[in-house]
Design a protein around this motif. Structure first.
Motif, PDB file in Angstrom:
ATOM      1  N   VAL A 160       0.844  -1.199   0.000  1.00 26.22           N
ATOM      2  CA  VAL A 160       0.000   0.000   0.000  1.00 26.22           C
ATOM      3  C   VAL A 160       0.876   1.244   0.000  1.00 26.22           C
ATOM      4  O   VAL A 160       1.730   1.416   0.880  1.00 26.22           O
ATOM      5  CB  VAL A 160      -0.913   0.042   1.246  1.00 26.22           C
ATOM      6  CG1 VAL A 160      -1.790   1.289   1.221  1.00 26.22           C
ATOM      7  CG2 VAL A 160      -1.761  -1.204   1.330  1.00 26.22           C
ATOM      8  N   VAL A 161       0.647   2.132  -0.958  1.00 27.50           N
ATOM      9  CA  VAL A 161       1.388   3.398  -1.022  1.00 27.50           C
ATOM     10  C   VAL A 161       1.078   4.232   0.214  1.00 27.50           C
ATOM     11  O   VAL A 161      -0.083   4.392   0.608  1.00 27.50           O
ATOM     12  CB  VAL A 161       1.027   4.158  -2.316  1.00 27.50           C
ATOM     13  CG1 VAL A 161       1.574   5.582  -2.296  1.00 27.50           C
ATOM     14  CG2 VAL A 161       1.547   3.391  -3.535  1.00 27.50           C
ATOM     15  N   ARG A 162       2.108   4.783   0.831  1.00 33.38           N
ATOM     16  CA  ARG A 162       1.962   5.607   2.045  1.00 33.38           C
ATOM     17  C   ARG A 162       1.939   7.103   1.743  1.00 33.38           C
ATOM     18  O   ARG A 162       1.452   7.884   2.552  1.00 33.38           O
ATOM     19  CB  ARG A 162       3.152   5.347   2.979  1.00 33.38           C
ATOM     20  CG  ARG A 162       2.966   4.311   4.064  1.00 33.38           C
ATOM     21  CD  ARG A 162       2.728   2.934   3.600  1.00 33.38           C
ATOM     22  NE  ARG A 162       2.966   1.963   4.696  1.00 33.38           N
ATOM     23  CZ  ARG A 162       2.769   0.679   4.557  1.00 33.38           C
ATOM     24  NH1 ARG A 162       2.354   0.177   3.419  1.00 33.38           N
ATOM     25  NH2 ARG A 162       2.987  -0.145   5.576  1.00 33.38           N
ATOM     26  N   ASP A 163       2.511   7.500   0.625  1.00 30.71           N
ATOM     27  CA  ASP A 163       2.751   8.921   0.367  1.00 30.71           C
ATOM     28  C   ASP A 163       1.506   9.689  -0.078  1.00 30.71           C
ATOM     29  O   ASP A 163       1.508  10.921  -0.072  1.00 30.71           O
ATOM     30  CB  ASP A 163       3.837   9.092  -0.693  1.00 30.71           C
ATOM     31  CG  ASP A 163       5.193   8.601  -0.224  1.00 30.71           C
ATOM     32  OD1 ASP A 163       5.279   7.415   0.172  1.00 30.71           O
ATOM     33  OD2 ASP A 163       6.159   9.381  -0.253  1.00 30.71           O
ATOM     34  N   PHE A 164       0.468   8.971  -0.487  1.00 28.24           N
ATOM     35  CA  PHE A 164      -0.763   9.615  -0.957  1.00 28.24           C
ATOM     36  C   PHE A 164      -1.949   8.933  -0.291  1.00 28.24           C
ATOM     37  O   PHE A 164      -1.866   7.768   0.102  1.00 28.24           O
ATOM     38  CB  PHE A 164      -0.896   9.519  -2.479  1.00 28.24           C
ATOM     39  CG  PHE A 164       0.240  10.193  -3.210  1.00 28.24           C
ATOM     40  CD1 PHE A 164       0.211  11.554  -3.453  1.00 28.24           C
ATOM     41  CD2 PHE A 164       1.341   9.464  -3.629  1.00 28.24           C
ATOM     42  CE1 PHE A 164       1.258  12.180  -4.105  1.00 28.24           C
ATOM     43  CE2 PHE A 164       2.393  10.076  -4.281  1.00 28.24           C
ATOM     44  CZ  PHE A 164       2.354  11.438  -4.527  1.00 28.24           C
ATOM     45  N   CYS A 165      -3.031   9.669  -0.160  1.00 29.32           N
ATOM     46  CA  CYS A 165      -4.170   9.129   0.575  1.00 29.32           C
ATOM     47  C   CYS A 165      -5.473   9.704   0.029  1.00 29.32           C
ATOM     48  O   CYS A 165      -5.484  10.600  -0.809  1.00 29.32           O
ATOM     49  CB  CYS A 165      -4.041   9.460   2.056  1.00 29.32           C
ATOM     50  SG  CYS A 165      -3.970  11.233   2.410  1.00 29.32           S
ATOM     51  N   GLY A 166      -6.593   9.171   0.516  1.00 22.05           N
ATOM     52  CA  GLY A 166      -7.877   9.773   0.227  1.00 22.05           C
ATOM     53  C   GLY A 166      -8.043  11.051   1.044  1.00 22.05           C
ATOM     54  O   GLY A 166      -7.203  11.388   1.877  1.00 22.05           O
ATOM     55  N   HIS A 167      -9.150  11.738   0.826  1.00 20.53           N
ATOM     56  CA  HIS A 167      -9.321  13.072   1.422  1.00 20.53           C
ATOM     57  C   HIS A 167     -10.787  13.441   1.532  1.00 20.53           C
ATOM     58  O   HIS A 167     -11.627  12.958   0.768  1.00 20.53           O
ATOM     59  CB  HIS A 167      -8.605  14.115   0.551  1.00 20.53           C
ATOM     60  CG  HIS A 167      -8.997  14.055  -0.901  1.00 20.53           C
ATOM     61  ND1 HIS A 167     -10.052  14.783  -1.411  1.00 20.53           N
ATOM     62  CD2 HIS A 167      -8.484  13.346  -1.936  1.00 20.53           C
ATOM     63  CE1 HIS A 167     -10.165  14.518  -2.711  1.00 20.53           C
ATOM     64  NE2 HIS A 167      -9.234  13.643  -3.056  1.00 20.53           N
ATOM     65  N   GLY A 168     -11.068  14.326   2.488  1.00 21.54           N
ATOM     66  CA  GLY A 168     -12.385  14.924   2.528  1.00 21.54           C
ATOM     67  C   GLY A 168     -12.644  15.715   1.260  1.00 21.54           C
ATOM     68  O   GLY A 168     -11.715  16.239   0.633  1.00 21.54           O
ATOM     69  N   ILE A 169     -13.910  15.795   0.871  1.00 21.01           N
ATOM     70  CA  ILE A 169     -14.283  16.503  -0.354  1.00 21.01           C
ATOM     71  C   ILE A 169     -15.745  16.913  -0.246  1.00 21.01           C
ATOM     72  O   ILE A 169     -16.567  16.175   0.287  1.00 21.01           O
ATOM     73  CB  ILE A 169     -14.043  15.608  -1.598  1.00 21.01           C
ATOM     74  CG1 ILE A 169     -14.295  16.365  -2.907  1.00 21.01           C
ATOM     75  CG2 ILE A 169     -14.880  14.327  -1.527  1.00 21.01           C
ATOM     76  CD1 ILE A 169     -13.850  15.595  -4.154  1.00 21.01           C
ATOM     77  N   SER A 170     -16.070  18.110  -0.710  1.00 22.51           N
ATOM     78  CA  SER A 170     -17.470  18.559  -0.780  1.00 22.51           C
ATOM     79  C   SER A 170     -17.508  19.732  -1.750  1.00 22.51           C
ATOM     80  O   SER A 170     -17.460  19.538  -2.969  1.00 22.51           O
ATOM     81  CB  SER A 170     -18.022  18.917   0.602  1.00 22.51           C
ATOM     82  OG  SER A 170     -17.255  19.940   1.218  1.00 22.51           O
ATOM     83  N   ASN A 171     -17.580  20.969  -1.205  1.00 23.10           N
ATOM     84  CA  ASN A 171     -17.461  22.159  -2.062  1.00 23.10           C
ATOM     85  C   ASN A 171     -16.018  22.660  -2.085  1.00 23.10           C
ATOM     86  O   ASN A 171     -15.741  23.769  -2.510  1.00 23.10           O
ATOM     87  CB  ASN A 171     -18.427  23.254  -1.622  1.00 23.10           C
ATOM     88  CG  ASN A 171     -18.238  23.667  -0.179  1.00 23.10           C
ATOM     89  OD1 ASN A 171     -17.457  23.054   0.551  1.00 23.10           O
ATOM     90  ND2 ASN A 171     -18.951  24.692   0.244  1.00 23.10           N
ATOM     91  N   THR A 172     -15.106  21.819  -1.612  1.00 27.43           N
ATOM     92  CA  THR A 172     -13.657  22.026  -1.703  1.00 27.43           C
ATOM     93  C   THR A 172     -13.062  20.729  -2.222  1.00 27.43           C
ATOM     94  O   THR A 172     -13.524  19.644  -1.857  1.00 27.43           O
ATOM     95  CB  THR A 172     -13.069  22.349  -0.323  1.00 27.43           C
ATOM     96  OG1 THR A 172     -13.773  23.452   0.247  1.00 27.43           O
ATOM     97  CG2 THR A 172     -11.594  22.692  -0.401  1.00 27.43           C
ATOM     98  N   PHE A 173     -12.046  20.834  -3.092  1.00 32.78           N
ATOM     99  CA  PHE A 173     -11.436  19.663  -3.717  1.00 32.78           C
ATOM    100  C   PHE A 173     -10.801  18.751  -2.667  1.00 32.78           C
ATOM    101  O   PHE A 173     -11.053  17.541  -2.631  1.00 32.78           O
ATOM    102  CB  PHE A 173     -10.397  20.148  -4.734  1.00 32.78           C
ATOM    103  CG  PHE A 173      -9.946  19.126  -5.750  1.00 32.78           C
ATOM    104  CD1 PHE A 173     -10.274  17.784  -5.647  1.00 32.78           C
ATOM    105  CD2 PHE A 173      -9.168  19.529  -6.827  1.00 32.78           C
ATOM    106  CE1 PHE A 173      -9.845  16.858  -6.600  1.00 32.78           C
ATOM    107  CE2 PHE A 173      -8.734  18.624  -7.785  1.00 32.78           C
ATOM    108  CZ  PHE A 173      -9.067  17.288  -7.659  1.00 32.78           C
ATOM    109  N   HIS A 174      -9.955  19.327  -1.831  1.00 31.29           N
ATOM    110  CA  HIS A 174      -9.268  18.550  -0.794  1.00 31.29           C
ATOM    111  C   HIS A 174      -9.470  19.232   0.553  1.00 31.29           C
ATOM    112  O   HIS A 174      -9.136  20.403   0.711  1.00 31.29           O
ATOM    113  CB  HIS A 174      -7.765  18.448  -1.085  1.00 31.29           C
ATOM    114  CG  HIS A 174      -7.451  17.735  -2.358  1.00 31.29           C
ATOM    115  ND1 HIS A 174      -7.211  18.393  -3.544  1.00 31.29           N
ATOM    116  CD2 HIS A 174      -7.343  16.416  -2.631  1.00 31.29           C
ATOM    117  CE1 HIS A 174      -6.958  17.508  -4.496  1.00 31.29           C
ATOM    118  NE2 HIS A 174      -7.034  16.309  -3.973  1.00 31.29           N
ATOM    119  N   GLU A 175     -10.016  18.491   1.512  1.00 33.95           N
ATOM    120  CA  GLU A 175     -10.260  19.022   2.843  1.00 33.95           C
ATOM    121  C   GLU A 175     -10.080  17.887   3.849  1.00 33.95           C
ATOM    122  O   GLU A 175      -9.991  16.717   3.461  1.00 33.95           O
ATOM    123  CB  GLU A 175     -11.661  19.636   2.925  1.00 33.95           C
ATOM    124  CG  GLU A 175     -12.789  18.657   2.629  1.00 33.95           C
ATOM    125  CD  GLU A 175     -14.151  19.328   2.465  1.00 33.95           C
ATOM    126  OE1 GLU A 175     -14.203  20.497   2.046  1.00 33.95           O
ATOM    127  OE2 GLU A 175     -15.155  18.665   2.747  1.00 33.95           O
TER     128      GLU A 175
END
Length: 257
Positions: A160-175
């Protein structure tokens, strides 16, 4: 609070649907001989013509509408004149903005006939994402998601790649929050109704180490081993979850037919 997030969910459904429809539409074009630039142009025009905008375009200086990550590219591959060849594995990552809300999703594509090892990695990556999604409900913790993904793929000999991850998202791309694809059970933030985020495991055939090329975007495996990724945008409901980016055509993992 509930009314607030139901309104948000309705907007997320619209954005997620446009993103997934873009991948559905692109499927017929993704075959040997097409360039990733052409895929990018077709995707951009489809999103535009359906009332949306491609979120990556000009995001932090990025100059394309999609990300196209080939073979040992882990993520953020920049579309180019490179044409697809028989045996390639391609991830296409689409994020559409519509009515100020974001839908973010990606799928793997097999170009012609691929090797057994390529197919095995793609299948394991998809299944790991699904395992991470199926446990979602209020009260579980973020570490539980990472644990499900990590334990599944490592049992199959992948990393599993450690350097990148999922993220919150709604009316902002990454939160917030970050959604790690590795972790320990019962650790991290607790899920509550109304949360919206991506789950997007990047799984390598070899070691998990990656590096970013001089273009500042393209992340590749350090050992040049194959990498795969799938992604959905998800919302947490009162008693479970909703996937905003499911395919209208029922496409899940390749082959798509």
């Amino acid at each position: 609070m509930k009314n607030n997030y139901l309104e948000k969910f309705e907007k997320m459904r619209i954005a997620g649907k446009l993103a997934s429809q873009t991948l559905d539409m692109l499927t017929d074009f993704i075959k040997p001989g097409i360039s990733t630039n052409e895929i990018d142009k077709i995707g951009y025009e489809f999103i535009r013509d359906n009332g949306g905008y491609s979120a990556p375009l000009y995001y932090r200086g990025y100059k394309k509408s999609l990300c196209t990550s080939l073979n040992h590219v882990v993520c953020h591959g920049i579309p180019s004149e490179r044409t697809l060849n028989e045996g390639d594995a391609l991830n296409v990552d689409v994020t559409a903005i519509i009515n100020d809300y974001y839908g973010d999703t990606s799928r793997m594509f097999e170009i012609g006939k691929v090797s057994v090892k390529t197919k095995n990695l793609i299948n394991a990556t998809y299944e790991s994402m699904i395992k991470g999604i199926q446990i979602l409900k209020p009260g579980i913790k973020l570490g539980d998601i990472g644990y499900e993904i990590q334990s599944y793929v490592e049992e199959k000999g992948f990393s599993v790649v450690r350097d990148f991850c999922g993220h919150g998202i709604s009316n902002t791309f990454h939160e917030p929050p970050n959604i790690l694809h590795y972790g320990k059970k019962n650790t991290g933030q607790e899920l509550i109704p109304g949360m919206t985020f991506t789950i997007e495991p990047m799984i390598n055939f070899g070691k998990y180490n990656v590096k970013v090329l001089n273009d500042g975007w393209t992340a590749v495996t350090r050992d040049k081993s194959l990498s795969a990724q799938f992604e959905h945008t998800i919302g947490i409901t009162e008693n479970g979850y909703e996937i905003f980016t499911e395919s209208d055509k029922g496409y899940t993992k390749p082959p798509y037919n």
